[in-house]
Design an enzyme around this catalytic site. Sequence first.
Site, PDB file in Angstrom:
ATOM      1  N   HIS A  58     -41.066-102.099   7.343  1.00  0.00           N
ATOM      2  CA  HIS A  58     -39.829-101.320   7.279  1.00  0.00           C
ATOM      3  C   HIS A  58     -39.953-100.260   6.195  1.00  0.00           C
ATOM      4  O   HIS A  58     -40.644-100.469   5.201  1.00  0.00           O
ATOM      5  CB  HIS A  58     -38.623-102.216   6.933  1.00  0.00           C
ATOM      6  CG  HIS A  58     -38.243-103.141   8.028  1.00  0.00           C
ATOM      7  ND1 HIS A  58     -37.572-102.727   9.142  1.00  0.00           N
ATOM      8  CD2 HIS A  58     -38.444-104.462   8.180  1.00  0.00           C
ATOM      9  CE1 HIS A  58     -37.364-103.758   9.935  1.00  0.00           C
ATOM     10  NE2 HIS A  58     -37.886-104.824   9.380  1.00  0.00           N
ATOM     11  N   LYS A 109     -54.890-105.807   0.680  1.00  0.00           N
ATOM     12  CA  LYS A 109     -55.838-104.766   0.255  1.00  0.00           C
ATOM     13  C   LYS A 109     -57.133-104.927   1.033  1.00  0.00           C
ATOM     14  O   LYS A 109     -57.446-106.008   1.538  1.00  0.00           O
ATOM     15  CB  LYS A 109     -56.121-104.878  -1.243  1.00  0.00           C
ATOM     16  CG  LYS A 109     -54.904-104.588  -2.090  1.00  0.00           C
ATOM     17  CD  LYS A 109     -55.212-104.675  -3.551  1.00  0.00           C
ATOM     18  CE  LYS A 109     -53.923-104.360  -4.306  1.00  0.00           C
ATOM     19  NZ  LYS A 109     -54.043-104.580  -5.726  1.00  0.00           N
TER      20      LYS A 109
END
Length: 190
Positions: A111, A163
């Site tokens: 979002h 990551k």
Amino acid sequence: MKRTIESIRLLFRLVEGRLRSAILRLRGAKIGSKTTIGRRFHISRPWCLVAGERLMVEDDVFIKIESANAMIDLGDRVFIGRGTEMDITSKLKIGRDSLIAPGVFITDHNHGLEPDSNMNEQPSVSDPVRIGADVWIGAKATILPGVTIGDGAIIGANAVVSKDVPEQTIVAGVPAKPIGKRRETQKEIN
């Protein structure tokens, strides 16, 4: 007698899985030969799926493709474990010979975070996910948007990957952190 009955059951499941893959092709998916699809498999927008040969999808896998422009590209001999969920609005690429254990969640979007709008009114923000060849993603791991996982990497069970993961690297934890190298681990075992 028991062995014969079990062999018949396995053959029936294989035929059933291949039939589901044929139906998936009729719905527009571009998938290679010898693909087996498990029971209760659900995919929205199957025409956005491209897969190599010998794809193996276990039961209860859910692939939600949010956009007609999105794409999921799976290499040859990819295995997707039971209960895995993929939620894609842009692109997901998984290289050949990769193993996705049961219960894994992969998404390429989130979002928006604008303070002047309610969360349910935020636009989706996408960033493709790339998973290399010969990768093993452990049970119930979560792969977040924008992540690239290098060839030969291993993701520990329940890890949250936010990551990039270099090739041949083993990561674990929340958030996922390197805990070793695949080749070093193999040398220690021998």
